[in-house]
Design a protein around this motif. Structure first.
Motif, PDB file in Angstrom:
ATOM      1  N   LYS A   1      15.272  -5.450 -24.036  1.00 61.77           N
ATOM      2  CA  LYS A   1      15.962  -5.576 -25.320  1.00 61.77           C
ATOM      3  C   LYS A   1      17.097  -6.589 -25.209  1.00 61.77           C
ATOM      4  N   TYR A   2      17.218  -7.409 -26.244  1.00 62.78           N
ATOM      5  CA  TYR A   2      18.256  -8.414 -26.308  1.00 62.78           C
ATOM      6  C   TYR A   2      19.094  -8.198 -27.558  1.00 62.78           C
ATOM      7  N   ALA A   3      20.394  -8.477 -27.482  1.00 60.00           N
ATOM      8  CA  ALA A   3      21.272  -8.336 -28.636  1.00 60.00           C
ATOM      9  C   ALA A   3      21.184  -9.550 -29.560  1.00 60.00           C
ATOM     10  N   ASP A   4      20.899 -10.725 -28.982  1.00 58.22           N
ATOM     11  CA  ASP A   4      20.980 -11.959 -29.760  1.00 58.22           C
ATOM     12  C   ASP A   4      19.652 -12.700 -29.955  1.00 58.22           C
ATOM     13  N   ARG A   5      18.545 -12.078 -29.580  1.00 56.89           N
ATOM     14  CA  ARG A   5      17.221 -12.698 -29.768  1.00 56.89           C
ATOM     15  C   ARG A   5      16.175 -11.593 -29.785  1.00 56.89           C
ATOM     16  N   PRO A   6      14.939 -11.918 -30.130  1.00 59.88           N
ATOM     17  CA  PRO A   6      13.903 -10.872 -30.208  1.00 59.88           C
ATOM     18  C   PRO A   6      13.673 -10.184 -28.860  1.00 59.88           C
ATOM     19  N   ASP A   7      13.428  -8.877 -28.927  1.00 61.20           N
ATOM     20  CA  ASP A   7      13.063  -8.124 -27.728  1.00 61.20           C
ATOM     21  C   ASP A   7      11.758  -8.679 -27.179  1.00 61.20           C
ATOM     22  N   ARG A   8      11.563  -8.587 -25.854  1.00 61.48           N
ATOM     23  CA  ARG A   8      10.368  -9.126 -25.201  1.00 61.48           C
ATOM     24  C   ARG A   8       9.646  -8.027 -24.433  1.00 61.48           C
ATOM     25  N   CYS A   9       8.316  -8.092 -24.447  1.00 65.62           N
ATOM     26  CA  CYS A   9       7.469  -7.185 -23.668  1.00 65.62           C
ATOM     27  C   CYS A   9       6.779  -7.994 -22.589  1.00 65.62           C
ATOM     28  N   THR A  10       6.811  -7.481 -21.375  1.00 60.20           N
ATOM     29  CA  THR A  10       6.061  -8.090 -20.282  1.00 60.20           C
ATOM     30  C   THR A  10       4.986  -7.103 -19.877  1.00 60.20           C
ATOM     31  N   ILE A  11       3.757  -7.595 -19.805  1.00 65.22           N
ATOM     32  CA  ILE A  11       2.587  -6.765 -19.500  1.00 65.22           C
ATOM     33  C   ILE A  11       2.014  -7.242 -18.169  1.00 65.22           C
ATOM     34  N   HIS A  12       1.743  -6.285 -17.274  1.00 66.96           N
ATOM     35  CA  HIS A  12       1.213  -6.639 -15.952  1.00 66.96           C
ATOM     36  C   HIS A  12       0.440  -5.459 -15.383  1.00 66.96           C
ATOM     37  N   PRO A  13      -0.440  -5.706 -14.394  1.00 64.37           N
ATOM     38  CA  PRO A  13      -1.104  -4.603 -13.703  1.00 64.37           C
ATOM     39  C   PRO A  13      -0.047  -3.752 -12.992  1.00 64.37           C
ATOM     40  N   PRO A  14      -0.180  -2.437 -12.995  1.00 62.77           N
ATOM     41  CA  PRO A  14       0.872  -1.568 -12.468  1.00 62.77           C
ATOM     42  C   PRO A  14       1.059  -1.596 -10.960  1.00 62.77           C
ATOM     43  N   ASP A  15       0.041  -1.893 -10.193  1.00 64.54           N
ATOM     44  CA  ASP A  15       0.136  -1.788  -8.742  1.00 64.54           C
ATOM     45  C   ASP A  15       0.361  -3.123  -8.044  1.00 64.54           C
ATOM     46  N   THR A  16       0.885  -4.109  -8.766  1.00 63.71           N
ATOM     47  CA  THR A  16       1.108  -5.411  -8.152  1.00 63.71           C
ATOM     48  C   THR A  16       2.581  -5.602  -7.829  1.00 63.71           C
ATOM     49  N   THR A  17       2.846  -6.420  -6.837  1.00 63.58           N
ATOM     50  CA  THR A  17       4.219  -6.745  -6.455  1.00 63.58           C
ATOM     51  C   THR A  17       4.275  -8.214  -6.060  1.00 63.58           C
ATOM     52  N   GLY A  18       5.468  -8.731  -5.969  1.00 66.03           N
ATOM     53  CA  GLY A  18       5.685 -10.078  -5.444  1.00 66.03           C
ATOM     54  C   GLY A  18       4.881 -11.161  -6.140  1.00 66.03           C
ATOM     55  N   ILE A  19       4.270 -12.024  -5.337  1.00 69.06           N
ATOM     56  CA  ILE A  19       3.520 -13.175  -5.835  1.00 69.06           C
ATOM     57  C   ILE A  19       2.381 -12.737  -6.746  1.00 69.06           C
ATOM     58  N   GLU A  20       1.665 -11.680  -6.365  1.00 65.99           N
ATOM     59  CA  GLU A  20       0.540 -11.212  -7.190  1.00 65.99           C
ATOM     60  C   GLU A  20       1.014 -10.830  -8.587  1.00 65.99           C
ATOM     61  N   ARG A  21       2.113 -10.105  -8.706  1.00 69.36           N
ATOM     62  CA  ARG A  21       2.621  -9.734 -10.027  1.00 69.36           C
ATOM     63  C   ARG A  21       3.036 -10.977 -10.806  1.00 69.36           C
ATOM     64  N   MET A  22       3.681 -11.923 -10.135  1.00 72.97           N
ATOM     65  CA  MET A  22       4.135 -13.131 -10.833  1.00 72.97           C
ATOM     66  C   MET A  22       2.981 -13.966 -11.364  1.00 72.97           C
ATOM     67  N   SER A  23       1.792 -13.806 -10.796  1.00 69.11           N
ATOM     68  CA  SER A  23       0.647 -14.592 -11.262  1.00 69.11           C
ATOM     69  C   SER A  23      -0.273 -13.802 -12.196  1.00 69.11           C
ATOM     70  N   THR A  24       0.078 -12.550 -12.526  1.00 64.83           N
ATOM     71  CA  THR A  24      -0.794 -11.738 -13.385  1.00 64.83           C
ATOM     72  C   THR A  24      -0.022 -11.062 -14.507  1.00 64.83           C
ATOM     73  N   TRP A  25       0.983 -11.713 -15.068  1.00 67.99           N
ATOM     74  CA  TRP A  25       1.769 -11.114 -16.142  1.00 67.99           C
ATOM     75  C   TRP A  25       1.751 -12.015 -17.365  1.00 67.99           C
ATOM     76  N   ILE A  26       2.135 -11.449 -18.484  1.00 65.99           N
ATOM     77  CA  ILE A  26       2.315 -12.208 -19.713  1.00 65.99           C
ATOM     78  C   ILE A  26       3.464 -11.562 -20.485  1.00 65.99           C
TER      79      ILE A  26
END
Length: 78
Positions: free
Chosen positions: A39-64
């Motif tokens: 949630k942001y006070a001065d711009r639209p709230d953002r949702c990040t969607i990713h596979p739940p069991d990923t971490t590090g580099i793998e998570r950074m390459s599988t999110w939107i």
């Protein structure tokens, strides 16, 4: 779209069929995803969607990330 794929040499190939491997996600077994809301006070709230069991580099390459106003419940679209 024609339903055909192209190989590496750009020549036509046979139409692809969906995987029937039960270990692969598909319509019967959609992938599990996790949504994180920021949630942001001065711009639209953002949702990040990713596979739940990923971490590090793998998570950074599988999110939107998208504005919260664009996220809808999948059941409402069926």
């Amino acid at each position: 779209m024609s339903g055909r794929t192209r190989s590496a040499d750009d020549s036509p190939s046979e139409p692809r069929t969906p995987s029937t491997d039960p270990a692969q996600p598909g319509r019967a077994h959609p992938p599990t995803l996790e949504l994180v809301l920021v949630k942001y006070a001065d711009r639209p709230d953002r949702c990040t969607i990713h596979p739940p069991d990923t971490t590090g580099i793998e998570r950074m390459s599988t999110w939107i990330s998208v504005d919260r106003s664009l996220v809808v419940d999948a059941a409402s679209m069926r």
